[in-house]
Design a protein around this motif. Structure first.
Motif, mmCIF file in Angstrom:
data_model
loop_
_atom_site.group_PDB
_atom_site.id
_atom_site.type_symbol
_atom_site.label_atom_id
_atom_site.label_comp_id
_atom_site.label_asym_id
_atom_site.label_seq_id
_atom_site.Cartn_x
_atom_site.Cartn_y
_atom_site.Cartn_z
ATOM 1 N N TYR A 130 0.754 -1.296 -0.168
ATOM 2 C CA TYR A 130 -0.010 0.112 0.032
ATOM 3 C C TYR A 130 0.887 1.310 0.003
ATOM 4 O O TYR A 130 0.531 2.335 -0.769
ATOM 5 C CB TYR A 130 -0.971 0.066 1.270
ATOM 6 C CG TYR A 130 -2.153 -0.816 0.941
ATOM 7 C CD1 TYR A 130 -3.221 -0.512 0.168
ATOM 8 C CD2 TYR A 130 -2.298 -2.106 1.637
ATOM 9 C CE1 TYR A 130 -4.350 -1.241 0.098
ATOM 10 C CE2 TYR A 130 -3.445 -2.829 1.745
ATOM 11 C CZ TYR A 130 -4.400 -2.437 0.850
ATOM 12 O OH TYR A 130 -5.481 -3.287 0.740
ATOM 13 N N MET A 131 2.016 1.364 0.852
ATOM 14 C CA MET A 131 2.730 2.406 0.784
ATOM 15 C C MET A 131 3.546 2.520 -0.570
ATOM 16 O O MET A 131 3.449 3.940 -1.001
ATOM 17 C CB MET A 131 4.075 2.188 1.875
ATOM 18 C CG MET A 131 3.555 2.139 3.234
ATOM 19 S SD MET A 131 3.218 3.980 3.697
ATOM 20 C CE MET A 131 3.226 3.490 5.673
ATOM 21 N N GLU A 132 3.815 1.682 -1.384
ATOM 22 C CA GLU A 132 4.282 2.067 -2.716
ATOM 23 C C GLU A 132 3.187 2.606 -3.533
ATOM 24 O O GLU A 132 3.761 3.542 -4.376
ATOM 25 C CB GLU A 132 4.761 0.635 -3.033
ATOM 26 C CG GLU A 132 5.525 0.629 -4.545
ATOM 27 C CD GLU A 132 6.144 -0.327 -4.974
ATOM 28 O OE1 GLU A 132 6.351 -0.433 -6.241
ATOM 29 O OE2 GLU A 132 5.867 -1.523 -4.560
ATOM 30 N N ALA A 133 2.160 2.042 -3.480
ATOM 31 C CA ALA A 133 1.011 2.691 -4.353
ATOM 32 C C ALA A 133 0.740 4.148 -3.861
ATOM 33 O O ALA A 133 0.342 5.043 -4.733
ATOM 34 C CB ALA A 133 -0.304 1.768 -4.072
ATOM 35 N N LEU A 134 0.534 4.585 -2.642
ATOM 36 C CA LEU A 134 0.422 5.791 -2.086
ATOM 37 C C LEU A 134 1.613 6.698 -2.639
ATOM 38 O O LEU A 134 1.169 7.803 -2.852
ATOM 39 C CB LEU A 134 0.201 5.748 -0.605
ATOM 40 C CG LEU A 134 -1.032 5.186 0.028
ATOM 41 C CD1 LEU A 134 -0.938 5.074 1.651
ATOM 42 C CD2 LEU A 134 -2.157 6.051 -0.250
ATOM 43 N N GLN A 135 2.536 6.305 -2.488
ATOM 44 C CA GLN A 135 4.137 7.191 -2.696
ATOM 45 C C GLN A 135 3.825 7.550 -4.334
ATOM 46 O O GLN A 135 4.070 8.705 -4.824
ATOM 47 C CB GLN A 135 5.032 6.370 -2.531
ATOM 48 C CG GLN A 135 6.435 7.410 -2.759
ATOM 49 C CD GLN A 135 7.502 7.015 -2.143
ATOM 50 O OE1 GLN A 135 7.829 7.493 -1.049
ATOM 51 N NE2 GLN A 135 8.379 6.069 -2.824
ATOM 52 N N LYS A 136 3.341 6.579 -5.228
ATOM 53 C CA LYS A 136 3.091 6.581 -6.726
ATOM 54 C C LYS A 136 2.124 7.730 -6.945
ATOM 55 O O LYS A 136 1.981 8.624 -7.780
ATOM 56 C CB LYS A 136 2.806 5.289 -7.393
ATOM 57 C CG LYS A 136 4.064 4.342 -7.503
ATOM 58 C CD LYS A 136 3.751 3.139 -8.412
ATOM 59 C CE LYS A 136 4.739 2.299 -8.554
ATOM 60 N NZ LYS A 136 4.361 1.284 -9.024
ATOM 61 N N LEU A 181 6.754 9.849 1.222
ATOM 62 C CA LEU A 181 5.836 9.717 2.234
ATOM 63 C C LEU A 181 6.520 10.444 3.495
ATOM 64 O O LEU A 181 5.592 11.073 4.324
ATOM 65 C CB LEU A 181 5.368 8.083 2.464
ATOM 66 C CG LEU A 181 4.585 7.742 1.174
ATOM 67 C CD1 LEU A 181 4.011 6.491 1.553
ATOM 68 C CD2 LEU A 181 3.183 8.536 0.869
ATOM 69 N N GLN A 182 7.690 10.113 3.848
ATOM 70 C CA GLN A 182 8.017 10.707 5.110
ATOM 71 C C GLN A 182 8.159 12.205 4.917
ATOM 72 O O GLN A 182 7.858 12.895 5.859
ATOM 73 C CB GLN A 182 9.599 10.066 5.081
ATOM 74 C CG GLN A 182 10.186 10.561 6.576
ATOM 75 C CD GLN A 182 9.496 10.318 7.671
ATOM 76 O OE1 GLN A 182 9.661 9.105 8.073
ATOM 77 N NE2 GLN A 182 9.138 11.230 8.578
#
Length: 206
Positions: A130-136, A181-182
């Motif tokens: 999910y983090m990868e998708a959100l960052q994109k 994201l950070q």
């Protein structure tokens, strides 16, 4: 005449914190009614579905954390400028549910071996996906230097920001491999209205 708001929730962040962040971002006054766990049985019967948070608007109750968040976002101009923007905001908000729900069984699990397995799966598989998708998504909007939807803060940004506590409870250093994201987290935390709330809010573990 402005509505009178009262937010009823435990003395913790949990599912009540997103509403508090929305009030902070909009600089709207409200009663932040917090109660201890031992007081819940006395209050439960007065809630629509026997659960919290509950937002009272001029004495009328509204339950369900996402319904509360969307209502406040619309009232405060934080729901997105167009129908498409609003749909994008909703997409992020619903994704937070998908990301946060697996943390609950980790907390509830009494078997340490099983708990370790659940934590490992969440930290190494579920959360990074999910983090990868959100960052994109973030990078696709203003190269990741602003917000998730449009060029102003919306409910989507605050929903993710409020959820970081959940993610960190289920995984160690969840943003380590996701620098954008950070940066986003730091950016939201440094917004003057949000920073003021973070400074003055009651200190709680969760």
């Amino acid at each position: 005449m402005a509505p009178k708001y009262k937010l009823v929730y435990y003395d913790s962040k949990g599912r009540g914190e997103l509403a508090r962040l929305l009030f902070a971002a909009a600089e709207v006054e409200y009663e932040d009614y917090r109660f201890k766990e031992e007081d819940w049985p006395k209050l439960k019967g007065d809630t629509p579905f026997g659960q919290v948070p509950v937002l009272e608007v001029d004495g009328k109750p509204l339950a369900q954390s996402n319904a509360i968040a969307r209502y406040l976002a619309r009232e405060f101009g934080l729901a997105g400028k167009t129908a498409w923007d609003q749909a994008q905001v909703d997409m992020i908000v619903e994704t937070m549910q998908d990301m946060g729900n697996p943390v609950i069984p980790i907390f509830m699990c009494k078997n340490e071996e099983e708990k370790a397995k659940l934590t490992k799966t969440y930290a190494e598989e579920t959360l990074p996906r999910y983090m990868e998708a959100l960052q994109k998504i973030l990078v696709a909007n203003t190269e990741g230097k602003g917000f998730f939807v449009g060029d102003e803060m919306t409910l989507a940004d605050l929903a993710l920001f409020a959820s970081f506590d959940w993610f960190e409870a289920g995984a160690k250093n969840p943003l380590e491999k996701f620098p954008k994201l950070q940066e986003f987290k730091d950016r939201i935390a440094s917004c003057p209205k949000i920073a003021a709330w973070l400074e003055k809010r009651p200190k709680t573990e969760f």
